[in-house]
Design a protein around this motif. Structure first.
Motif, mmCIF file in Angstrom:
data_model
loop_
_atom_site.group_PDB
_atom_site.id
_atom_site.type_symbol
_atom_site.label_atom_id
_atom_site.label_comp_id
_atom_site.label_asym_id
_atom_site.label_seq_id
_atom_site.Cartn_x
_atom_site.Cartn_y
_atom_site.Cartn_z
ATOM 1 N N TRP A 247 -20.841 24.234 102.549
ATOM 2 C CA TRP A 247 -20.963 25.499 103.270
ATOM 3 C C TRP A 247 -19.930 26.485 102.726
ATOM 4 O O TRP A 247 -18.799 26.109 102.399
ATOM 5 C CB TRP A 247 -20.710 25.281 104.760
ATOM 6 N N GLN A 248 -20.353 27.755 102.616
ATOM 7 C CA GLN A 248 -19.387 28.806 102.295
ATOM 8 C C GLN A 248 -19.700 30.027 103.143
ATOM 9 O O GLN A 248 -20.845 30.255 103.541
ATOM 10 C CB GLN A 248 -19.451 29.163 100.800
ATOM 11 N N GLY B 164 -13.492 19.314 117.052
ATOM 12 C CA GLY B 164 -13.649 19.997 115.771
ATOM 13 C C GLY B 164 -13.359 19.073 114.613
ATOM 14 O O GLY B 164 -13.017 17.906 114.794
ATOM 15 N N GLY B 165 -13.536 19.593 113.403
ATOM 16 C CA GLY B 165 -13.346 18.780 112.207
ATOM 17 C C GLY B 165 -12.034 19.081 111.523
ATOM 18 O O GLY B 165 -11.183 19.797 112.057
ATOM 19 N N VAL B 166 -11.850 18.489 110.338
ATOM 20 C CA VAL B 166 -10.577 18.654 109.628
ATOM 21 C C VAL B 166 -10.673 19.632 108.468
ATOM 22 O O VAL B 166 -9.672 20.026 107.896
ATOM 23 C CB VAL B 166 -10.044 17.293 109.114
ATOM 24 N N LEU B 167 -11.921 20.053 108.122
ATOM 25 C CA LEU B 167 -12.041 20.988 107.001
ATOM 26 C C LEU B 167 -11.987 22.427 107.492
ATOM 27 O O LEU B 167 -11.340 23.270 106.894
ATOM 28 C CB LEU B 167 -13.355 20.713 106.244
ATOM 29 N N TRP B 168 -12.688 22.683 108.604
ATOM 30 C CA TRP B 168 -12.735 24.047 109.123
ATOM 31 C C TRP B 168 -12.067 24.112 110.496
ATOM 32 O O TRP B 168 -12.403 23.348 111.389
ATOM 33 C CB TRP B 168 -14.194 24.510 109.266
ATOM 34 N N CYS C 252 -16.804 23.358 114.856
ATOM 35 C CA CYS C 252 -17.940 22.897 114.070
ATOM 36 C C CYS C 252 -17.993 21.382 114.028
ATOM 37 O O CYS C 252 -16.968 20.703 114.026
ATOM 38 C CB CYS C 252 -17.843 23.415 112.638
ATOM 39 N N GLY C 253 -19.203 20.868 113.933
ATOM 40 C CA GLY C 253 -19.389 19.431 113.771
ATOM 41 C C GLY C 253 -19.357 19.043 112.303
ATOM 42 O O GLY C 253 -18.989 19.829 111.426
ATOM 43 N N MET C 254 -19.763 17.823 112.062
ATOM 44 C CA MET C 254 -19.804 17.295 110.702
ATOM 45 C C MET C 254 -21.040 17.852 109.998
ATOM 46 O O MET C 254 -22.034 18.190 110.636
ATOM 47 C CB MET C 254 -19.893 15.776 110.829
ATOM 48 N N ARG C 255 -20.961 17.951 108.710
ATOM 49 C CA ARG C 255 -22.084 18.480 107.941
ATOM 50 C C ARG C 255 -22.471 17.459 106.877
ATOM 51 O O ARG C 255 -21.614 16.921 106.168
ATOM 52 C CB ARG C 255 -21.660 19.791 107.273
#
Lengths: 201, 773
Positions: free
Chosen positions: A160-161, A50-54, A83-86
């Motif tokens: 993303w929101q 996973g990522g660090v934002l979500w 989630c991956g990177m966006r």
């Protein structure tokens, strides 16, 4: 510090460089022993945990997520997924955004080599005329892809929101994103030979 | 010879003053009936000038005095003969030694003023018969001590203060002898198995000009507290050295008169510790310091004036630090560290230091300048991690340059005595040329270079391999040559407690940095680079978490004239690269402990889970180094002017330029990644920017799986070879690029992308570098 990241990326991708595949013969291989250069084993991964934002929510239902949660499992799936990177790009001043979303995966290999090499012979006689230094990436025999995925889509804003949450709760009901296609990659790819990179004016 | 002895006394005075008050018990044991007891009381002594002359040059100590700290206090000395030994016991009263000015005749500048508060003690046991058994003295079982010492160095009215210093010398099996050296008679001190224990309670600065009451010098008991940082300290130091071997001193410098010191010292089982909130400690420190030709000390003169020159044709220092601790002593250790440094003169590449009075031209008449030349050949650094060792082999460096040392003050808080505003007084601009508050180290035309041959893993004669490339993320290049100008100014006290704060401006020009390079100097080079770096209000601390460097406000511009393949000067170029950075709150943290156990090629927190997911579980042990870089890129708020490229100094920007006409910058086509910045990606607070762009690195020396490339498929090399393992992780919440522009030399700038947003990234590269098999 970042300069070198960009530099490495630009050296690999953005430069007017030529890449060429070449099989190694035994002589070449034996001459590689004991020289400089480096043999790299290991893995390269994007968002494997996973990522660090979500962070990953408990449920796959967007209306139950907090402002910092997001699941990238397909809508209607029973279990949530990291989630991956966006990456989002806007090509017009007031236009929409192209989105490469949920980009993730693990790529592991044993034996990517990197060294500098002067080519001034071989290549059916072309080497002598070429007579130039190249960066040589010796490809690993096998590259394993694991849990690779990405989705391509368009959105009305770059970030993303969660459209299921109110603005007060960190969401945005007017947010729109339409995924055009998505892909998953798992398996092994055989990659043999070398990639030679050199400048060409 | 007398002059040489005088200088010898002057040079060795910190040692001979290294004495300790005797306790009653020790005194009682020496009160023989036949001894002599001297009690000395006096107002002290003074001299207008003490001069040392050599080869026509004069070093003058002006206004020298020695006085008791308490008027009327007395020192006691007893002499006694016990057995075949002369025993001298000295219990000194607290003294003040003061030197108003240290000058070289013929110069209007000076090195500055010096005062020392100290108490000396000694217990000397002298007997005939040196190491050679004929001449000389035995000093076995003697002790010297310097205690309750405080040193003040004053430059232009500001003080550097070394507080709470003590130094005890325990001589065991030590002899003083006159021997025949290579260039005549030498005085040789055989250290036997002696021990030197020293500590410094704090080093601080007093940047309030002069004394609180004019003409009344401050004392350790009545310090000057006008400066807000008067009580802050750079940290505490402790050392416990067990030295053996010898030091020889001979007359005659590199030319004519002078002094020659030949160290042949061994270090065993010693300890060195720097203490802030956390510690930086080298335990079980051992090694040697050897110079066969010796260090020469001469006074000389050239077109720029008189100078004192220290030179050595050869010097070999090697040390192993069995246990290196960074941060919390109960934490994991870094492992072992070994250095092997060989300085050697080679033609015009020489090793010397020329000390001249007066520092930076803008910092008054006092201070220190040093012309430095160094040449280090075939040296190495070795790191041992859980018993596995890796050598950074074939380390070479040479260069020359001028360094200045001053205590300085800025005028930013208002004009005050001896402050320097400079001609560009905007302290937040890159062109600021005034001073900052603190201890200033200036660099002028430092032309240097360094290179590594490569890594050797496992054994010192293992094949050379690459892998230093993996350190480029920390701006440690496998090879680098540069010209450095600039300054760094240090203030006592870190972000928290002890430590240091700094302001710095570095201007690197004519630099060539290798990204990757082979043993023939061919590789990928950043050629003809200039690199301007500016730091404001940064700090450096050793906390319980390790080394913490805060960059404060940082902006820089790296302009690479040519990214070249092959030779650094003549290789083919792919064009020009410019990187501008503007950061606030960026940090660099280094701590001990490497990657530990991890999963390669799969995921999972346990060996079983990792293997089940198709990965390979690698345990890299509890030692190693971890580095965390956090870059908080700040958006330039000056706007994005349409149809032009912003040239604002504080902005994050990447420019790639190709097709230049005759190599002139700006005449080619450019790709501009403009105004990129990090963000916390928080919808309810879009301006939050604390997480930054992070690079975490774990460095280990560990075995890994390697496939033989000669076989089809993957036939593993057995056993798993050792490699330099770098576990890298790049993570950020959000990176925004305001726009991407294309610039044509005649068509001007157009925007091709009106925004790029990258979110939620956690990119890992877990690589082990081994030799090519």
């Amino acid at each position: 510090m970042i300069s070198k990241v960009w530099l490495a990326i630009s050296a690999l991708l953005a430069m007017p460089a030529f890449a060429e595949m070449q099989a190694l013969d035994d002589d070449t291989l034996s001459s590689m022993n004991g020289q400089g250069g480096v043999y790299l084993s290991g893995e390269f991964s994007i968002n494997k945990d996973g990522g660090v934002l979500w962070s990953k929510p408990v449920s796959n239902n967007p209306s139950t997520w907090t402002a910092s949660q997001r699941s990238c499992a397909n809508a209607g799936a029973t279990t949530p997924e990291n989630c991956g990177m966006r990456v989002a790009i806007r090509s017009e001043a007031d236009g929409g955004w192209y989105v490469l979303d949920n980009l993730k995966g693990v790529f592991s290999f044993e034996g990517l080599t990197l060294r500098t090499r002067t080519i001034n012979s071989g290549f059916n006689g072309d080497g002598a005329a070429f007579n130039q230094d190249v960066l040589e990436f010796g490809l690993p025999n096998e590259v394993k892809f694991k849990d690779g995925s990405f989705a391509f889509g368009v959105a009305n804003q770059g970030g993303w929101q969660n459209k299921s949450l109110s603005v007060a709760n960190g969401g945005n009901p007017s947010y729109q994103q339409t995924n055009i296609f998505s892909a998953k990659i798992d398996g092994t790819i055989r990659m043999q030979g070398n990639v030679l990179i050199f400048p060409q004016n | 010879m007398h002059r040489h002895l005088l200088l010898l006394l002057a040079v060795l005075s910190p040692l001979t003053q290294a004495m300790q008050a005797l306790d009653d018990q020790a005194l009682s044991s020496v009160s023989g009936r036949d001894g002599i007891s001297l009690q000395t009381t006096g107002a002290g002594w003074s001299a207008g000038s003490v001069d040392y002359k050599q080869d026509g040059q004069t070093l003058s100590l002006k206004g020298v005095s020695g006085t008791p700290q308490i008027a009327g206090s007395s020192s006691t000395t007893t002499l006694d003969v016990v057995g075949e030994q002369l025993q001298v016991q000295h219990s000194g009263s607290a003294q003040v030694l003061s030197v108003d000015n240290i000058e070289l005749a013929g110069s209007s500048k000076s090195f500055g003023a010096f005062r020392a508060f100290f108490t000396l003690g000694a217990s000397l046991k002298l007997s005939g018969g040196g190491a050679s058994g004929v001449s000389g003295f035995s000093l076995d079982d003697s002790q010297l001590s310097l205690s309750a010492a405080t040193f003040y160095y004053r430059d232009n009215g500001f003080d550097l203060i070394v507080k709470g210093l003590s130094f005890d010398t325990y001589l065991s099996n030590a002899y003083l002898d006159i021997v025949s050296g290579g260039s005549g008679q030498e005085i040789k001190l055989d250290l036997g198995t002696s021990r030197f224990v020293g500590s410094i309670a704090g080093i601080g600065l007093d940047l309030a000009h002069g004394d609180p009451t004019a003409g009344v010098a401050v004392t350790p008991g009545a310090p000057d507290l006008r400066d807000v940082d008067a009580q802050r300290s750079f940290g505490k130091l402790n050392m416990d050295l067990r030295l053996g071997g010898s030091i020889s001193i001979a007359g005659g410098g590199a030319s004519g008169e002078g002094l020659r010191i030949k160290p042949n010292i061994t270090i065993a089982n010693s300890l060195f510790q720097y203490q802030d909130e956390g510690v930086l400690r080298a335990e079980n420190f051992a090694g040697s310091l050897i110079s066969n030709s010796g260090l020469t000390v001469d006074l000389e003169q050239d077109g720029a004036g008189s100078y004192a020159k220290v030179a050595f044709q050869d010097l070999k220092f090697n040390a192993t630090l069995g246990g290196l601790i960074m941060g919390n002593p109960s934490n994991q250790k870094l492992g072992g560290l070994a250095v092997d440094l060989n300085f050697l003169d080679q033609g015009t590449r020489q090793n010397w230091l020329k000390l001249r009075p007066g520092g930076d031209p803008n910092s008054g008449q006092k201070g220190i300048s040093a012309d430095l030349s160094w040449n280090m050949v075939n040296s190495s650094l070795a790191l041992t991690d859980n018993g596995n060792t890796m050598w950074f082999s074939g380390l070479r460096t040479h260069g020359t340059g001028q360094f200045t040392f001053d205590l300085t003050k800025s005028c930013a808080a208002g004009v005050s005595t001896s402050c320097n505003a400079g001609t560009n007084s905007d302290i937040n601009s890159g062109g600021y040329n005034g001073h900052f508050d603190g201890m200033r180290l200036g660099f002028k035309n430092v032309v240097g270079s360094y290179s590594f041959d490569g890594l050797r893993v496992g054994t010192a004669d293992a094949p050379l391999q690459g892998g230093t490339e993996l350190l480029v993320l920390m701006e440690i290049f496998p090879a680098y040559d540069f010209t450095l100008n600039g300054q760094v100014t240090l203030r006592a006290g870190g972000a928290v407690g002890d430590g240091l704060r700094y302001n710095a401006d570095f201007y690197i020009t004519e630099a060539n940095a290798a990204i990757t390079v082979d043993e023939n100097g061919r590789g990928l080079w950043l050629s003809g680079s200039s690199y301007d770096m500016h730091y404001r209000e940064g700090s450096l601390d050793i906390s319980t978490n390790g080394v913490e460097l805060r960059k404060g406000t940082y902006w820089s511009k790296l302009d690479v004239n040519d990214v070249r393949w092959g030779d650094r000067q003549t290789g083919s170029s792919i064009g020009r690269l410019v990187l501008k950075r503007y950061e606030q709150g960026s940090t660099l943290a280094i701590n001990s402990g490497g990657a530990g156990a991890l999963c390669v090629g799969g995921s999972g927190g346990t060996s079983a889970a990792c293997v089940a997911s198709g990965g390979r579980w690698e345990d890299r042990g509890d030692e190693g180094i971890s580095v965390k870089l956090k870059n908080v890129f700040v958006r330039d708020g000056s706007g994005n002017p349409a149809n032009s490229v912003s040239n604002n100094e504080k902005r994050n920007q990447i420019i790639i330029e190709t097709g230049r006409v005759n190599g002139v910058n700006g005449t080619g086509s450019q790709l501009v990644v403009d105004n990129f910045h990090t963000s916390d990606g928080n919808p309810s607070n879009p301006n939050a920017n604390a997480y930054g762009f992070n690079v975490d690195l774990n460095l280990d020396v560990a075995p890994t799986k390697v496939c033989s490339k000669t076989a089809s498929g993957c036939t593993p090399v057995s056993p798993d070879p050792l490699g330099f393992a770098v576990n890298g992780r790049v993570h950020f919440k959000e990176v925004n690029i305001d726009r991407i522009q294309h610039v044509h030399p005649t068509g001007g700038a157009v925007t091709s992308m009106y925004g790029v947003k990258l979110q939620n990234a956690d990119i890992r590269a877990n690589l082990t570098a081994t030799p090519i098999n």
